[in-house]
Design a protein around this motif. Structure first.
Motif, short mmCIF file in Angstrom:
data_model
loop_
_atom_site.label_atom_id
_atom_site.label_comp_id
_atom_site.label_asym_id
_atom_site.label_seq_id
_atom_site.Cartn_x
_atom_site.Cartn_y
_atom_site.Cartn_z
N ASP A 128 0.86 -1.20 0.00
CA ASP A 128 0.00 0.00 0.00
C ASP A 128 0.89 1.24 0.00
OD1 ASP A 128 -2.38 1.46 0.13
OD2 ASP A 128 -2.40 1.47 2.32
N THR A 129 2.00 1.14 -0.69
CA THR A 129 3.06 2.15 -0.66
C THR A 129 3.54 2.45 -2.07
OG1 THR A 129 3.80 1.30 1.50
CG2 THR A 129 5.36 2.67 0.29
N GLU A 130 3.74 3.73 -2.39
CA GLU A 130 4.40 4.15 -3.64
C GLU A 130 3.71 3.61 -4.90
OE1 GLU A 130 6.60 6.40 -3.83
OE2 GLU A 130 7.71 6.47 -1.93
N TYR A 131 2.40 3.81 -5.00
CA TYR A 131 1.64 3.33 -6.17
C TYR A 131 2.13 3.94 -7.48
CZ TYR A 131 -1.91 1.31 -3.04
OH TYR A 131 -2.56 0.56 -2.09
N ASP A 132 2.62 5.16 -7.44
CA ASP A 132 3.01 5.85 -8.67
C ASP A 132 4.45 5.58 -9.08
OD1 ASP A 132 0.49 7.03 -8.84
OD2 ASP A 132 1.08 8.70 -7.55
N TRP A 133 5.15 4.78 -8.32
CA TRP A 133 6.55 4.44 -8.63
C TRP A 133 6.53 3.05 -9.27
CZ3 TRP A 133 10.55 3.55 -4.14
CH2 TRP A 133 11.83 3.28 -4.69
N VAL A 159 7.52 -5.14 -5.64
CA VAL A 159 6.61 -5.72 -4.65
C VAL A 159 5.83 -6.87 -5.28
CG1 VAL A 159 4.61 -5.29 -3.17
CG2 VAL A 159 6.44 -3.60 -3.32
N GLY A 160 5.37 -6.69 -6.51
CA GLY A 160 4.73 -7.78 -7.25
C GLY A 160 3.24 -7.65 -7.42
N HIS A 161 2.52 -7.36 -6.37
CA HIS A 161 1.09 -7.04 -6.37
C HIS A 161 0.92 -5.79 -5.51
CE1 HIS A 161 -0.86 -10.73 -8.01
NE2 HIS A 161 0.14 -11.39 -7.42
N MET A 162 -0.06 -4.97 -5.86
CA MET A 162 -0.37 -3.82 -5.02
C MET A 162 -1.74 -4.01 -4.36
SD MET A 162 2.36 -2.04 -5.19
CE MET A 162 1.90 -0.45 -4.45
N PHE A 163 -1.87 -3.47 -3.17
CA PHE A 163 -3.11 -3.56 -2.41
C PHE A 163 -4.26 -2.91 -3.17
CE2 PHE A 163 -5.88 -1.06 0.47
CZ PHE A 163 -6.56 -2.11 1.06
N HIS A 164 -5.41 -3.58 -3.16
CA HIS A 164 -6.62 -3.03 -3.79
C HIS A 164 -7.69 -2.71 -2.75
CE1 HIS A 164 -10.03 -2.45 -6.41
NE2 HIS A 164 -10.64 -3.52 -5.92
N ILE A 165 -8.03 -3.69 -1.91
CA ILE A 165 -9.10 -3.52 -0.93
C ILE A 165 -9.00 -4.67 0.07
CG2 ILE A 165 -10.89 -4.90 -2.10
CD1 ILE A 165 -12.89 -2.61 -1.47
N HIS A 166 -9.69 -4.54 1.20
CA HIS A 166 -9.76 -5.67 2.13
C HIS A 166 -11.10 -5.66 2.85
CE1 HIS A 166 -9.40 -3.29 5.83
NE2 HIS A 166 -8.43 -2.59 5.24
N PRO A 167 -11.61 -6.85 3.19
CA PRO A 167 -12.80 -6.92 4.04
C PRO A 167 -12.40 -6.73 5.49
CG PRO A 167 -12.04 -9.13 3.51
CD PRO A 167 -11.13 -8.16 2.77
N THR A 168 -13.34 -6.86 6.39
CA THR A 168 -13.02 -6.75 7.81
C THR A 168 -12.08 -7.88 8.23
OG1 THR A 168 -14.01 -6.51 10.01
CG2 THR A 168 -14.97 -8.18 8.58
N VAL A 169 -11.37 -7.68 9.31
CA VAL A 169 -10.46 -8.71 9.84
C VAL A 169 -11.27 -9.97 10.14
CG1 VAL A 169 -8.97 -9.33 11.76
CG2 VAL A 169 -8.83 -7.03 10.77
#
Length: 253
Positions: A118-123, A130-140
């Motif tokens: 969830d860091t440096e999306y524009d780089w 990193v390989g994959h970037m965070f998109h969304i998550h449900p509750t824990v």
């Protein structure tokens, strides 16, 4: 007199031996980066303490990065791996990004923990590393983990384990050579979530949780585990994390 000379010689020898042991070089040296420009994870403090203890236990160095302007070629050359521990947002300027690129290109390693994705999306270079970037998550939630690559160390105690986590759903892979070692079974939790117009439906049969790959002359390892502070006192997670750090820093597994 001879007895005194013998005792003096033994004292000198013991002092030399003690000094040489204490001066013995550690296995490798890592830099822990915790900079956030967004969400601040409660597990950051626990993560730093755990990495410091892990370093002491496994005879390597773990240094916390505390000088925002100190991310330079000259400073980084002493390290074999950089660990992004729950970093978020844009944390490095353009010059520092080049420093990081040169660090990896010199044959060094990167470890990303949880929100490092969830860091440096524009780089673009970083997102491919990193390989994959965070998109969304449900509750824990609690779900069942699956080990996909038993040849990678540190995973045996996670296979089939019920694990409570903030399960990230990721963007499509940014690199095509990712070696996925750990996934989560989506049939054991509810991956569906919606934040305004953004939706999460899960990632299907293989929902990656940890992976590694060689990248641009160096090595990169990422694990999505590590949201909760209690994760960092769990031996199964710490074994998993150390295996990734060891590989990123040395290439050994």
């Amino acid at each position: 007199m001879k007895t005194k000379q013998l005792l003096l010689a033994l004292l000198i020898a013991c002092t030399f031996f003690s000094t040489s042991v204490h001066a013995q070089q550690k296995q490798f040296k890592t830099l822990i980066v915790t900079t956030t420009n967004g969400w601040h994870h409660e597990s950051l403090h626990a993560g730093v303490l755990a990495l410091k203890e892990m370093a002491n236990k496994n005879f390597f160095d773990a240094v916390l990065h505390e000088n925002p302007n100190g991310f330079t070629d000259d400073y980084l050359k002493q390290f074999q791996a950089v660990i992004f521990l729950n970093t978020t947002g844009d944390i490095l300027n353009a010059e520092q990004q080049k420093v990081m690129e040169r660090f990896i290109q010199s044959g060094k390693g990167f470890v990303g923990i949880h929100s490092a994705s969830d860091t440096e999306y524009d780089w673009e270079w970083y997102t491919k590393m990193v390989g994959h970037m965070f998109h969304i998550h449900p509750t824990v939630q609690t779900a069942k983990l699956q080990v996909l690559d038993k040849s990678f160390p540190g995973l045996k105690d996670l296979d089939g384990k019920l694990w409570t986590e903030e399960y990230y759903e990721f963007s499509p892979a940014k690199s095509n050579d990712l070696q996925v070692v750990l996934s989560v079974d989506e049939s054991t939790y509810n991956p569906k979530v919606q934040w305004g117009p953004k939706k999460g439906e899960g990632m299907g049969k293989v929902h990656p949780m940890a992976w590694y790959h060689n990248y641009d002359g160096g090595r990169a390892f990422y694990t999505a585990l590590g949201h909760l502070p209690t994760n960092f006192s769990n031996p199964a997670f710490l074994d998993h994390l150390y295996a990734g750090i060891l590989w990123a820093a040395t290439g050994r597994k």
